[in-house]
Design an enzyme around this catalytic site. Structure first.
Site: not given
Ligand SMILES: Cc1cc2nc3c(=O)[nH]c(=O)nc-3n(C[C@H](O)[C@H](O)[C@H](O)COP(=O)(O)O)c2cc1C
Length: 359
Positions: A61, A109-110, A113, A174, A177, A179-180, A220, A248-249, A269, A319
């Site tokens: 990411g 975050n969104r 991809f 992955n 996520s 966000n999809t 993942k 993890t994600n 985080g 990250y």
């Protein structure tokens, strides 16, 4: 009230990525200077037949387009994962789509991809490879295009893997996520099974053609799965001969006390640290330590890194800490890991993996 700022930071992020690339390519001695300031001491280890100078990797990411492949090691990363990359190019979700909570050392975050797609990636990675490539292992994170229905997900993942095969030392499937739409449903047994069967077939065919071994493929997982679902993912991964699990994600849950972090998307985080460690502990116990785990989620210092290793992580990624702690974070973690290994009498990092289960 706590500030949750739209990261015009997506623009900031793009600028930093571009500046790093240009400075590294055109300012003589720039990379050497970075290494002097931020280079990590060695904490050598091996996983899935690959040697790592240190275990701390760049999580997926951050370098979605793989535009700084040869540069991350100068910030002390022992390996990197680029992407997520999808078969087709896509814009991702509308902006703003990245948010930062400085109070909680967390990101939401969104992105969805956003990436140039597998074909364009082949072109840009080829150009980069012809000039300069990473000397550390490079992983590629495989996502799913929004236009590809879940029923055809195996063609998407295997298709991207095929196009990018020559550029990767390992792949991460992955399916976690947030966000999809409906992506995380692909973690369920039969769905995941189909995807891994297709990826394995392409991987073996390309490896045979190149007279080499198939590349490691990892899955993942989401921290939001129930324990029995996590175990089922691990069972499918093992049955399919997967090399490991990335845990993890990001999470869609929010710290209970924080009513302000109401932006939709995946949280990463510090607030993710505990759950991600729990997931690692569970997977390690369930697989008796037979399936290598990459620990990621809230690693920001040596204590959080050591906790993941104790729970069963053979390798690490971060990250968010790069955003909050700055580029010295890897050096500090690796220095600390060497100190921890000595203090606890371990001769190698591999010996320390899962130590919390034995004490
Ligand atoms: C802006 C952003 C984009 C991300 N994109 C991806 C991605 O494309 N694929 C993926 O598997 N994980 C992605 N992640 C998740 C990270 O790889 C990592 O699992 C997560 O951030 C937890 O690690 P951290 O607490 O060290 O940030 C992304 C995270 C962030 C913050």
């Amino acid at each position: 009230m706590m500030a949750v700022l739209p990261l015009s930071s997506e623009s900031m992020h793009s600028i930093v990525m571009k500046k790093t690339r240009i400075r590294s390519n055109y300012i003589p001695g720039y990379r050497r200077l970075l290494r002097l300031l931020f280079g990590s001491p060695s904490v050598e280890t091996e996983a899935f037949g690959i040697h790592f100078d240190n275990p701390v990797g760049l999580a997926a990411g951050m370098d979605k387009k793989g535009e700084n492949v040869p540069n991350w090691e100068y910030l002390g990363f022992g390996w990197i994962e680029i992407g997520g990359i999808t078969l087709h190019p896509q814009e991702g979700n509308p902006k703003p789509r990245m948010f930062r909570s400085t109070k909680h050392n967390a990101l939401i975050n969104r992105m969805g991809f956003n990436n140039p797609g597998s074909e364009a990636m082949v072109e840009s990675l080829s150009k980069q490879k012809a000039k300069l490539w990473a000397s550390v292992p490079v992983g590629i994170n495989l996502g799913k295009s929004k236009i590809t229905p879940n029923e055809q997900a195996e063609e998407e993942y295997a298709g991207t893997l095929e196009r990018l095969w020559e550029f990767a030392d390992l792949f991460v499937v992955n399916v976690s996520s947030p966000n999809t739409p409906n992506l995380r449903e692909l973690q369920a047994g039969s769905e995941l099974d189909r995807i891994l069967t297709a990826c394995n077939a392409v991987n073996s065919r390309l490896a045979d053609a190149a007279s080499t071994n198939p590349k490691p493929i990892l899955v993942k997982v989401s921290p939001d799965l129930e324990d029995n679902q996590l175990k089922a993912v691990a069972d499918t991964a093992i049955a399919q001969g997967c090399t490991g699990i990335v845990a993890t994600n990001t999470t869609t849950s929010r710290p209970a006390e924080d009513k302000v972090m109401n932006e939709a998307g995946g949280l990463s985080g510090k607030p993710l640290r505990t759950r991600s460690t729990e997931v690692i502990r569970l997977l390690y116990a369930h697989t008796n330590g037979t399936l290598p785990i990459v620990g990621v989620g809230g690693i920001s210092d040596v204590e959080s890194a050591w906790e993941k290793i104790g729970a069963g992580a053979s390798l690490l990624q971060l990250y968010s800490a790069l955003v909050f702690e700055g580029p010295g974070v890897n050096k500090a973690i690796n220095k600390g890991l060497n100190r921890k290994l000595k203090e606890h009498g371990f001769n190698s990092l591999a010996e320390a993996v899962g130590h919390a289960h034995r004490s």
